[in-house]
Design a protein around this motif. Structure first.
Motif, PDB file in Angstrom:
ATOM      1  N   ALA A  89       0.822  -1.208   0.000  1.00  0.00           N
ATOM      2  CA  ALA A  89       0.000   0.000   0.000  1.00  0.00           C
ATOM      3  C   ALA A  89       0.859   1.262   0.000  1.00  0.00           C
ATOM      4  N   MET A  90       2.041   1.202   0.577  1.00  0.00           N
ATOM      5  CA  MET A  90       2.865   2.401   0.704  1.00  0.00           C
ATOM      6  C   MET A  90       3.529   2.821  -0.600  1.00  0.00           C
ATOM      7  N   LEU A  91       3.424   2.022  -1.665  1.00  0.00           N
ATOM      8  CA  LEU A  91       4.074   2.374  -2.923  1.00  0.00           C
ATOM      9  C   LEU A  91       3.277   3.352  -3.776  1.00  0.00           C
ATOM     10  N   GLY A  92       2.086   3.710  -3.342  1.00  0.00           N
ATOM     11  CA  GLY A  92       1.296   4.652  -4.123  1.00  0.00           C
ATOM     12  C   GLY A  92       0.805   4.045  -5.420  1.00  0.00           C
ATOM     13  N   ILE A  93       0.122   2.941  -5.337  1.00  0.00           N
ATOM     14  CA  ILE A  93      -0.378   2.210  -6.500  1.00  0.00           C
ATOM     15  C   ILE A  93      -1.331   3.090  -7.307  1.00  0.00           C
ATOM     16  N   LYS A  94      -1.175   3.079  -8.623  1.00  0.00           N
ATOM     17  CA  LYS A  94      -2.051   3.831  -9.525  1.00  0.00           C
ATOM     18  C   LYS A  94      -3.141   2.900 -10.038  1.00  0.00           C
ATOM     19  N   HIS A  95      -4.398   3.249  -9.759  1.00  0.00           N
ATOM     20  CA  HIS A  95      -5.546   2.455 -10.186  1.00  0.00           C
ATOM     21  C   HIS A  95      -6.764   3.381 -10.176  1.00  0.00           C
TER      22      HIS A  95
ATOM     23  N   LEU B  54     -19.146  -6.716  -2.481  1.00  0.00           N
ATOM     24  CA  LEU B  54     -17.862  -6.827  -3.168  1.00  0.00           C
ATOM     25  C   LEU B  54     -18.143  -7.013  -4.651  1.00  0.00           C
ATOM     26  N   MET B  55     -17.451  -6.220  -5.470  1.00  0.00           N
ATOM     27  CA  MET B  55     -17.665  -6.285  -6.910  1.00  0.00           C
ATOM     28  C   MET B  55     -16.336  -6.452  -7.630  1.00  0.00           C
ATOM     29  N   GLU B  56     -16.407  -7.020  -8.831  1.00  0.00           N
ATOM     30  CA  GLU B  56     -15.225  -7.155  -9.669  1.00  0.00           C
ATOM     31  C   GLU B  56     -14.536  -5.803  -9.796  1.00  0.00           C
ATOM     32  N   GLY B  57     -13.232  -5.771  -9.576  1.00  0.00           N
ATOM     33  CA  GLY B  57     -12.462  -4.540  -9.695  1.00  0.00           C
ATOM     34  C   GLY B  57     -12.300  -3.755  -8.409  1.00  0.00           C
TER      35      GLY B  57
ATOM     36  N   VAL C  78      -4.997  -5.669  -2.869  1.00  0.00           N
ATOM     37  CA  VAL C  78      -5.415  -6.721  -3.802  1.00  0.00           C
ATOM     38  C   VAL C  78      -6.637  -6.227  -4.575  1.00  0.00           C
ATOM     39  N   GLU C  79      -6.826  -6.782  -5.770  1.00  0.00           N
ATOM     40  CA  GLU C  79      -7.991  -6.465  -6.587  1.00  0.00           C
ATOM     41  C   GLU C  79      -8.903  -7.677  -6.621  1.00  0.00           C
ATOM     42  N   VAL C  80     -10.200  -7.457  -6.447  1.00  0.00           N
ATOM     43  CA  VAL C  80     -11.194  -8.524  -6.457  1.00  0.00           C
ATOM     44  C   VAL C  80     -11.369  -9.014  -7.896  1.00  0.00           C
ATOM     45  N   SER C  81     -11.386 -10.325  -8.093  1.00  0.00           N
ATOM     46  CA  SER C  81     -11.484 -10.915  -9.430  1.00  0.00           C
ATOM     47  C   SER C  81     -12.906 -10.876  -9.964  1.00  0.00           C
TER      48      SER C  81
ATOM     49  N   SER D 173      -9.745  -2.045   4.561  1.00  0.00           N
ATOM     50  CA  SER D 173     -10.362  -0.985   3.801  1.00  0.00           C
ATOM     51  C   SER D 173     -10.732  -1.471   2.403  1.00  0.00           C
ATOM     52  N   GLN D 174     -11.716  -0.791   1.793  1.00  0.00           N
ATOM     53  CA  GLN D 174     -12.183  -1.155   0.453  1.00  0.00           C
ATOM     54  C   GLN D 174     -12.335   0.109  -0.379  1.00  0.00           C
ATOM     55  N   ALA D 175     -11.918   0.046  -1.643  1.00  0.00           N
ATOM     56  CA  ALA D 175     -12.096   1.161  -2.576  1.00  0.00           C
ATOM     57  C   ALA D 175     -12.814   0.634  -3.819  1.00  0.00           C
ATOM     58  N   ARG D 176     -13.746   1.428  -4.321  1.00  0.00           N
ATOM     59  CA  ARG D 176     -14.541   1.002  -5.490  1.00  0.00           C
ATOM     60  C   ARG D 176     -14.441   2.030  -6.604  1.00  0.00           C
ATOM     61  N   ARG D 177     -14.277   1.530  -7.790  1.00  0.00           N
ATOM     62  CA  ARG D 177     -14.250   2.396  -8.977  1.00  0.00           C
ATOM     63  C   ARG D 177     -15.684   2.609  -9.439  1.00  0.00           C
ATOM     64  N   TYR D 178     -16.110   3.850  -9.493  1.00  0.00           N
ATOM     65  CA  TYR D 178     -17.454   4.180  -9.947  1.00  0.00           C
ATOM     66  C   TYR D 178     -17.424   4.572 -11.413  1.00  0.00           C
ATOM     67  N   GLY D 179     -18.593   4.523 -12.053  1.00  0.00           N
ATOM     68  CA  GLY D 179     -18.710   4.969 -13.429  1.00  0.00           C
ATOM     69  C   GLY D 179     -18.268   3.944 -14.446  1.00  0.00           C
TER      70      GLY D 179
END
Length: 117
Positions: free
Chosen positions: A9-15, A45-48, A33-36, A110-116
């Motif tokens: 997480a500390m590497l500043g992942i671009k996503h 929980l959703m793909e991505g 990690v990214e959910v399959s 923690s969880q992050a979701r891409r919207y749109g």
């Protein structure tokens, strides 16, 4: 369900799911990690989705945990029974299994979701 390791997480992942999300507040023991695609597109929980996992946090009751199973990292919900953990699948067949401490790779914090989409 499978999850795919993206890195510490500390590497500043671009996503796209991390736009505006600050990973600097997590300890060095965290990775992302990214959910399959097994997750589908409905539900909590959703793909991505991206999950931040802490390798040092002890697993408790009803935590989402990442487990190394048959060479893959998989996501389960934990169910504490006494001093042991039972792993409940998050999708698919509902056959549970006992966790071995050596197979646990961390607890989702923690969880992050891409919207749109």
């Amino acid at each position: 369900m499978r999850v795919n390791y993206l890195g510490p997480a500390m590497l500043g992942i671009k996503h796209p799911a991390l736009e505006g999300y600050d990973l600097s507040g997590f300890p060095p023991s965290c990775y992302v990690v990214e959910v399959s695609e097994e997750a589908g597109v409905n539900g909590p929980l959703m793909e991505g989705d991206l999950l931040v996992v802490d390798e040092q946090k002890p697993a408790g009751h009803a935590d989402l945990v990442v487990v190394d199973l048959e060479g893959e990292q998989r996501l389960f919900k934990s169910h504490r029974i006494g001093g042991r953990l039972r792993l409940m699948p998050t999708v698919g067949p509902k056959e549970s299994l006992w966790a071995r401490r050596s197979d646990l790779r961390g607890v989702v914090v923690s969880q992050a979701r891409r919207y749109g989409w």
